[in-house]
Design a protein around this motif. Structure first.
Motif, PDB file in Angstrom:
ATOM      1  N   GLU A 380       4.684   2.054  -7.358  1.00  0.00           N
ATOM      2  CA  GLU A 380       5.901   2.117  -8.164  1.00  0.00           C
ATOM      3  C   GLU A 380       7.176   2.352  -7.375  1.00  0.00           C
ATOM      4  OE1 GLU A 380       5.668   4.756 -11.439  1.00  0.00           O
ATOM      5  OE2 GLU A 380       3.871   3.853 -12.303  1.00  0.00           O
ATOM      6  N   VAL A 381       7.103   2.923  -6.201  1.00  0.00           N
ATOM      7  CA  VAL A 381       8.310   3.332  -5.491  1.00  0.00           C
ATOM      8  C   VAL A 381       8.320   2.746  -4.087  1.00  0.00           C
ATOM      9  CG1 VAL A 381       9.631   5.289  -4.578  1.00  0.00           C
ATOM     10  CG2 VAL A 381       8.494   5.484  -6.801  1.00  0.00           C
ATOM     11  N   ALA A 382       9.481   2.219  -3.702  1.00  0.00           N
ATOM     12  CA  ALA A 382       9.712   1.787  -2.323  1.00  0.00           C
ATOM     13  C   ALA A 382      11.027   2.387  -1.857  1.00  0.00           C
ATOM     14  CB  ALA A 382       9.754   0.266  -2.226  1.00  0.00           C
ATOM     15  N   VAL A 383      11.043   2.887  -0.638  1.00  0.00           N
ATOM     16  CA  VAL A 383      12.273   3.394  -0.031  1.00  0.00           C
ATOM     17  C   VAL A 383      12.580   2.516   1.166  1.00  0.00           C
ATOM     18  CG1 VAL A 383      13.412   5.333   1.104  1.00  0.00           C
ATOM     19  CG2 VAL A 383      11.802   5.761  -0.770  1.00  0.00           C
ATOM     20  N   VAL A 384      13.732   1.854   1.137  1.00  0.00           N
ATOM     21  CA  VAL A 384      14.192   1.087   2.295  1.00  0.00           C
ATOM     22  C   VAL A 384      15.366   1.849   2.888  1.00  0.00           C
ATOM     23  CG1 VAL A 384      13.327  -1.111   1.461  1.00  0.00           C
ATOM     24  CG2 VAL A 384      15.611  -0.404   0.812  1.00  0.00           C
ATOM     25  N   THR A 385      15.339   2.047   4.181  1.00  0.00           N
ATOM     26  CA  THR A 385      16.280   2.987   4.783  1.00  0.00           C
ATOM     27  C   THR A 385      16.426   2.727   6.270  1.00  0.00           C
ATOM     28  OG1 THR A 385      16.757   5.355   5.099  1.00  0.00           O
ATOM     29  CG2 THR A 385      14.447   4.690   5.190  1.00  0.00           C
ATOM     30  N   GLY A 386      17.493   3.260   6.843  1.00  0.00           N
ATOM     31  CA  GLY A 386      17.643   3.307   8.291  1.00  0.00           C
ATOM     32  C   GLY A 386      17.208   4.645   8.852  1.00  0.00           C
ATOM     33  N   PRO A 407       8.423   0.717 -12.373  1.00  0.00           N
ATOM     34  CA  PRO A 407       7.341   1.196 -13.247  1.00  0.00           C
ATOM     35  C   PRO A 407       6.514   0.082 -13.863  1.00  0.00           C
ATOM     36  CG  PRO A 407       9.492   1.521 -14.272  1.00  0.00           C
ATOM     37  CD  PRO A 407       9.753   1.117 -12.857  1.00  0.00           C
ATOM     38  N   SER A 408       7.058  -1.129 -13.977  1.00  0.00           N
ATOM     39  CA  SER A 408       6.289  -2.244 -14.552  1.00  0.00           C
ATOM     40  C   SER A 408       5.586  -3.074 -13.485  1.00  0.00           C
ATOM     41  CB  SER A 408       7.201  -3.138 -15.394  1.00  0.00           C
ATOM     42  OG  SER A 408       8.325  -3.570 -14.649  1.00  0.00           O
ATOM     43  N   HIS A 409       5.636  -2.620 -12.226  1.00  0.00           N
ATOM     44  CA  HIS A 409       4.851  -3.196 -11.126  1.00  0.00           C
ATOM     45  C   HIS A 409       5.183  -4.667 -10.860  1.00  0.00           C
ATOM     46  CE1 HIS A 409       1.549   0.024 -12.080  1.00  0.00           C
ATOM     47  NE2 HIS A 409       2.689   0.552 -11.665  1.00  0.00           N
ATOM     48  N   GLN A 410       6.454  -5.012 -10.948  1.00  0.00           N
ATOM     49  CA  GLN A 410       6.842  -6.405 -10.723  1.00  0.00           C
ATOM     50  C   GLN A 410       7.020  -6.741  -9.248  1.00  0.00           C
ATOM     51  OE1 GLN A 410       9.767  -7.910 -13.903  1.00  0.00           O
ATOM     52  NE2 GLN A 410      10.052  -5.694 -13.975  1.00  0.00           N
ATOM     53  N   LEU A 411       7.157  -5.726  -8.394  1.00  0.00           N
ATOM     54  CA  LEU A 411       7.389  -5.968  -6.967  1.00  0.00           C
ATOM     55  C   LEU A 411       6.140  -5.756  -6.124  1.00  0.00           C
ATOM     56  CD1 LEU A 411      10.890  -4.255  -6.493  1.00  0.00           C
ATOM     57  CD2 LEU A 411      10.384  -6.645  -6.997  1.00  0.00           C
ATOM     58  N   ILE A 412       5.019  -5.493  -6.762  1.00  0.00           N
ATOM     59  CA  ILE A 412       3.799  -5.209  -5.997  1.00  0.00           C
ATOM     60  C   ILE A 412       3.465  -6.352  -5.048  1.00  0.00           C
ATOM     61  CG2 ILE A 412       1.293  -4.984  -6.191  1.00  0.00           C
ATOM     62  CD1 ILE A 412       1.669  -3.281  -8.615  1.00  0.00           C
ATOM     63  N   GLY A 413       3.594  -7.575  -5.502  1.00  0.00           N
ATOM     64  CA  GLY A 413       3.267  -8.706  -4.645  1.00  0.00           C
ATOM     65  C   GLY A 413       4.098  -8.732  -3.381  1.00  0.00           C
ATOM     66  N   GLN A 414       5.398  -8.438  -3.500  1.00  0.00           N
ATOM     67  CA  GLN A 414       6.265  -8.416  -2.324  1.00  0.00           C
ATOM     68  C   GLN A 414       5.868  -7.305  -1.362  1.00  0.00           C
ATOM     69  OE1 GLN A 414      10.525  -8.864  -2.673  1.00  0.00           O
ATOM     70  NE2 GLN A 414      10.352  -9.649  -4.774  1.00  0.00           N
ATOM     71  N   HIS A 415       5.616  -6.112  -1.915  1.00  0.00           N
ATOM     72  CA  HIS A 415       5.265  -4.978  -1.050  1.00  0.00           C
ATOM     73  C   HIS A 415       3.934  -5.216  -0.331  1.00  0.00           C
ATOM     74  CE1 HIS A 415       8.661  -3.114  -2.784  1.00  0.00           C
ATOM     75  NE2 HIS A 415       8.070  -2.573  -3.845  1.00  0.00           N
ATOM     76  N   GLU A 416       2.962  -5.731  -1.045  1.00  0.00           N
ATOM     77  CA  GLU A 416       1.660  -5.959  -0.432  1.00  0.00           C
ATOM     78  C   GLU A 416       1.727  -7.072   0.614  1.00  0.00           C
ATOM     79  OE1 GLU A 416      -1.052  -4.181  -0.631  1.00  0.00           O
ATOM     80  OE2 GLU A 416      -0.033  -2.795  -1.988  1.00  0.00           O
ATOM     81  N   ALA A 417       2.550  -8.092   0.364  1.00  0.00           N
ATOM     82  CA  ALA A 417       2.709  -9.161   1.357  1.00  0.00           C
ATOM     83  C   ALA A 417       3.375  -8.625   2.622  1.00  0.00           C
ATOM     84  CB  ALA A 417       3.527 -10.303   0.762  1.00  0.00           C
ATOM     85  N   GLU A 418       4.367  -7.756   2.444  1.00  0.00           N
ATOM     86  CA  GLU A 418       5.023  -7.151   3.608  1.00  0.00           C
ATOM     87  C   GLU A 418       4.027  -6.317   4.405  1.00  0.00           C
ATOM     88  OE1 GLU A 418       8.940  -4.332   4.504  1.00  0.00           O
ATOM     89  OE2 GLU A 418       7.772  -4.006   2.672  1.00  0.00           O
TER      90      GLU A 418
END
Length: 465
Positions: A380-386, A407-418
């Motif tokens: 559910e959570v991603a932190v992008v940071t310097g 919360p609706s897990h729409q970015l899971i595919g992007q995170h897992e691919a990364e």
């Protein structure tokens, strides 16, 4: 008899049970911009980062605000300035502001001959092409050793291109080498306004912040009263973010800034997000030197049964690594210090490593280098940071981050691919013995490590790195 648990019982329960049983999620209360999932894109590599950056600049019509540690005097730095001046020529109303660290801009590279630094390039461009591109030097501390401008983020019209990367040949993958970072593109007018507004409100409007194209520049000593005032303002600096209710299927994006040892909103948020983890944490850091509060929370998560993956660069993928074939310089000690830190962390956690609950990954791809930072928490959570997630970032540098809640897990595919792409060049440590034995370090490194350890200077150095 009161039913309230005794303090010891409560502490024990907090170790054994999920945190959600005791406290409402702090991340759920963060103000945020509601962004459609289709407007959040994870870019694949430095080449995609570079092409996206220049494509956005070519299309810019209103504003360009670039914030990074530095913009280097090399082929990529000159290519970027050329593109910015060309954009200004096409669009008379385009405003271009660049913010870099004051100290970093006025010195040469570490280990190289003394020079005027990147500021000389900025002056040359302004003399030849005019001052439409404003490059500002930001001194967040009196000395570079004690802190730098480490805020990141490129705002181009209504797009935010976010990465921990600065601008030079290796970050933009020129001349056959690259320094890997993470790269995210978010298209949202409110978020872009907030990040551009932060730069203007706290940086451009400060008396300490100077146009680097001007000559002569004041000395840092002359700026000290203004720098003190800037530090006071930065301790309370924050992004303007709405507190509107979020739609059910949107991505909540929160920009957060942090500066100083206490009252640091970014540090507090990172710790809160980690404490709320239920199943899995993925942590990226280029220099393994975790702050004590982060190490403590990771230990608690392991005891609760969370799976933790930590990816760092192999010492040969460190910016400061010096191959044995080249003359050794003291700066080359740093990769070995970081590897020593990793060994000290891994040793007491060898049981967690053996059963796969703690996975330590070393990234290496030829002579390229590793510069990733950030977090993935549960699904559910991603932190992008310097933020390097080290004591220096925790207490000295001015940092920022984007927290993406899904919360609706729409970015899971992007995170897992990364994550899958990163593991292609990474090796999982099966045991701390897999790391190089310090007895096999180069002689100069062994001597320096012994001297530092003897007088405990290695601990002081870790606090400044």
């Amino acid at each position: 008899m009161s039913s309230r648990p005794a303090p010891l019982t409560r502490r024990l329960a907090r170790r054994l049970l999920p945190l959600g049983r005791f406290a409402k999620s702090q991340s759920a209360t963060l103000p945020a911009f509601a962004v459609a999932a289709g407007d959040v894109q994870t870019l694949d590599d430095p080449a995609a980062f570079r092409s996206t950056l220049f494509a956005l600049i070519a299309q810019a019509s209103r504003r360009i605000v670039l914030v990074a540690l530095y913009l280097q005097d090399d082929d990529s730095g000159r290519e970027l300035l050329d593109a910015l001046y060309a954009a200004c020529a096409r669009q008379p109303g385009l405003a271009v502001d660049i913010y870099v660290d004051w100290h970093r801009a006025r010195r040469g590279l570490i280990g190289k001959a003394a020079s005027e630094g990147n500021a000389a390039m900025y002056r040359d461009y302004a003399a030849r092409l005019g001052d439409r591109v404003a490059v500002y030097g930001v001194p967040v501390q009196n000395r570079e050793l004690f802190g730098v401008l480490h805020v990141k983020g490129f705002v181009i019209d209504d797009a935010v291109l976010y990465s921990g990367a600065s601008v030079n040949d290796v970050y933009l993958a020129r001349h056959g080498r690259y320094r890997l970072d993470r790269y995210h593109l978010v298209r949202h007018a409110g978020l872009a306004d907030s990040m551009a507004g932060f730069a203007q409100r706290y940086l451009r409007d400060s008396d300490a912040v100077q146009r680097l194209s001007r000559s002569p520049l004041p000395s840092t000593r002359e700026l000290q009263p203004a720098i003190r005032q800037l530090r006071k303002q930065l301790q309370h600096a924050h992004y303007q973010v709405p507190r509107h209710p979020l739609p059910e299927h949107g991505i909540a994006v929160t920009p957060i800034a942090g500066f100083g040892r206490s009252g640091n909103q970014l540090n507090d948020t990172l710790l809160a997000l980690l404490r709320e983890a239920r199943q899995r944490v993925v942590l990226f850091t280029p220099y393994f030197n975790l702050p004590r509060p982060v190490r403590a929370v990771l230990g608690q998560l392991l005891r609760r049964g969370c799976t933790i993956d930590i990816m760092v660069g192999d010492k040969t993928a460190n910016d400061f690594y010096i191959p044995p074939t080249e003359p050794f310089r003291k700066i080359g000690l740093l990769p070995y210090l970081y590897e020593s830190n990793l060994r000290r962390f891994a040793r007491p956690h060898r049981t967690h490593m053996l059963r796969g609950q703690l996975n330590l990954w070393l990234w290496r791809d030829g002579d390229n280098s590793y510069h990733l930072k950030g977090l993935l928490i549960d699904q559910e959570v991603a932190v992008v940071t310097g933020n390097n997630l080290n004591p220096r970032a925790w207490a000295l540098d001015l940092e920022n981050a984007l927290v993406l809640r899904d919360p609706s897990h729409q970015l899971i595919g992007q995170h897992e691919a990364e994550w899958a792409a990163l593991r292609r060049h990474a090796t999982r440590l099966t045991d701390y013995h897999t790391l190089d034995n310090p007895r096999r370090y180069p002689l100069e490194v062994r001597k320096l490590l012994r001297r530092l350890s003897r007088v405990r200077l290695d601990r002081l150095i870790n606090r400044l790195l």
